[in-house]
Design an enzyme around this catalytic site. Structure first.
Site, PDB file in Angstrom:
ATOM      1  N   GLN A  32       0.838  -1.217   0.000  1.00  0.00           N
ATOM      2  CA  GLN A  32       0.000   0.000   0.000  1.00  0.00           C
ATOM      3  C   GLN A  32       0.865   1.256   0.000  1.00  0.00           C
ATOM      4  OE1 GLN A  32      -0.351  -2.617   2.003  1.00  0.00           O
ATOM      5  NE2 GLN A  32      -2.444  -2.927   2.705  1.00  0.00           N
TER       6      GLN A  32
ATOM      7  N   ASP B 136      -6.524   1.325  12.524  1.00  0.00           N
ATOM      8  CA  ASP B 136      -7.703   0.537  12.141  1.00  0.00           C
ATOM      9  C   ASP B 136      -8.672   0.383  13.296  1.00  0.00           C
ATOM     10  OD1 ASP B 136      -5.568  -0.343  10.080  1.00  0.00           O
ATOM     11  OD2 ASP B 136      -7.544  -0.854   9.282  1.00  0.00           O
TER      12      ASP B 136
HETATM   13  O1  MRU Z   1      -5.008  -3.539   5.128  1.00  0.00           O
HETATM   14  P1  MRU Z   1      -5.349  -2.103   4.861  1.00  0.00           P
HETATM   15  O2  MRU Z   1      -4.714  -1.558   3.635  1.00  0.00           O
HETATM   16  O3  MRU Z   1      -6.849  -1.890   4.883  1.00  0.00           O
HETATM   17  O4  MRU Z   1      -4.742  -1.348   6.105  1.00  0.00           O
HETATM   18  C1  MRU Z   1      -4.846   0.043   6.184  1.00  0.00           C
HETATM   19  C2  MRU Z   1      -4.179   0.587   7.384  1.00  0.00           C
HETATM   20  O5  MRU Z   1      -3.619  -0.114   8.178  1.00  0.00           O
HETATM   21  C3  MRU Z   1      -4.318   2.048   7.615  1.00  0.00           C
HETATM   22  O6  MRU Z   1      -3.231   2.538   8.325  1.00  0.00           O
HETATM   23  C4  MRU Z   1      -5.606   2.324   8.410  1.00  0.00           C
HETATM   24  O7  MRU Z   1      -6.689   1.649   7.873  1.00  0.00           O
HETATM   25  C5  MRU Z   1      -5.909   3.756   8.483  1.00  0.00           C
HETATM   26  S1  MRU Z   1      -6.389   4.405   6.917  1.00  0.00           S
HETATM   27  C6  MRU Z   1      -6.805   6.037   7.134  1.00  0.00           C
END
Ligand code: MRU
Length: 340
Positions: free
Chosen positions: A190, A231
């Site tokens: 990501q 999250d």
């Molecule tokens: O697995 P993902 O890509 O959904 O994880 C995203 C994250 O860990 C982010 O840091 C979190 O969701 C915050 S997004 C504003």
């Protein structure tokens, strides 16, 4: 402004983040199961974005699924809520959206579908506003010349608005010179696929580093702030975020580099204890393969935990849409909660 997920002309519309940076693909659907698939496969990802997608999913159920009575619709909404939680069980924003919808409707309502849609739209709108407030509160923590490390993607591609941690970076960069170190964020990348794409568009200078480079740069004084998203945040001040966050927090703490978390209140889980939080485990293939190519022997095993948990002691501040929760974050979370 880039809007990652929205409801337009009767369709839920989202950017398929799995295709970035090579392809900018927008998907439109009226099918709630397609949205669940998108969440599961991480076409839509990032806690606030999947919270919004969950709300729109329930709106699509109410608008387009067949049912004969409000009672039947209630049953369907509950079934879909279960499916949504199973699709990605860690990010609290999914639960927050579901709870908000299910507790604000009742079977006696005349236009129940419209009510569900309106709440879903409000959830989306409020995330846009929350992002702007986070950016406004957070921008003053960033100083001219800062070299900031960020992990995963917390920008417009992870929310409905401008983002959380990355939203702060964007806002601060309007009148300050910044440099951003972007972790690749194995295995789904990501950081290198999405955060780099967003920084490129905004012309903010950055470099991608492998996840394992971060500690060495922090030790060498090359990074003077770490800024990540969340999250789920527990009342105890524990922050659940992308795998690798805990290591970054621990190493930042060791070398006294400020470690900041940015998240809207919709990420705050007031009820769960740490042992009740399910840490999502994803397919080993995400680690072992890239597209069709094997990176390890075909019979290799891999443990693919999507998130980890950071102790409140490692966190200097949590930047929310209602203000900054300073150290000691555990104590100060209570103060914020009491006010809202
Ligand atoms: O697995 P993902 O890509 O959904 O994880 C995203 C994250 O860990 C982010 O840091 C979190 O969701 C915050 S997004 C504003």
């Amino acid at each position: 402004m880039l809007i990652n997920i929205k409801f337009k002309d009767g369709y839920a519309e989202f950017i398929n983040t799995n295709k970035l940076p090579s392809k900018y693909e927008v998907i439109k659907t009226k099918d709630p199961d397609r949205l669940i698939q998108a969440i599961k496969d991480m076409e839509i990802r990032g806690a606030p974005a999947i919270g919004a997608a969950a709300a729109l999913c329930l709106a699509l159920v109410a608008l387009y699924k067949e049912y004969k009575s409000n009672e039947e619709l209630f049953e369907l909404l509950n079934q879909y809520s279960e499916k949504l939680i199973k699709a990605r069980p860690t990010a609290y924003n999914i639960y927050a959206s579901i709870n908000r919808i299910l507790t604000n409707i009742n079977v006696k309502e005349e236009s129940l579908a419209e009510k569900v849609l309106n709440i879903a739209l409000k959830i989306c709108e409020e995330d846009i506003k929350a992002n702007l407030k986070i950016a406004e509160y957070g921008k003053d923590l960033i100083k001219d010349g800062d070299k900031i490390l960020t992990h995963c993607n917390t920008g417009a591609l992870a929310t409905v608005g401008v983002g959380t941690a990355l939203g702060i970076i964007s806002k601060a960069s309007e009148n300050k010179k910044l440099f951003v170190y972007v972790t690749e964020t194995r295995p789904k990348l990501q950081g290198s696929r999405l955060t780099a794409w967003e920084l490129e568009r905004q012309k903010i200078p950055y470099k991608i580093i492998t996840d394992s480079t971060a500690g060495f740069l922090i030790k060498n004084g090359e990074i003077n702030k770490v800024l990540v998203g969340a999250d789920r945040i527990l009342l105890s001040g524990h922050v659940i975020n992308k795998i690798g966050t805990f290591t970054l927090a621990a190493i930042s703490n060791l070398y006294r580099v400020p470690f900041f978390v940015a998240a809207p209140l919709t990420t705050l889980d007031l009820k769960s204890k740490i042992e009740e939080v399910k840490i999502e485990e994803r397919s080993p293939e995400e680690i072992l393969k890239i597209k069709r190519y094997w990176l390890a022997p075909k019979k290799a095993k891999a443990l693919n935990l999507a998130f980890d948990i950071t102790e409140p002691e490692f966190i200097d501040a949590i930047i929310t849409d209602v203000g900054i929760i300073n150290r000691p974050v555990q104590e100060n979370i209570y103060k914020i909660i009491k006010k809202y």
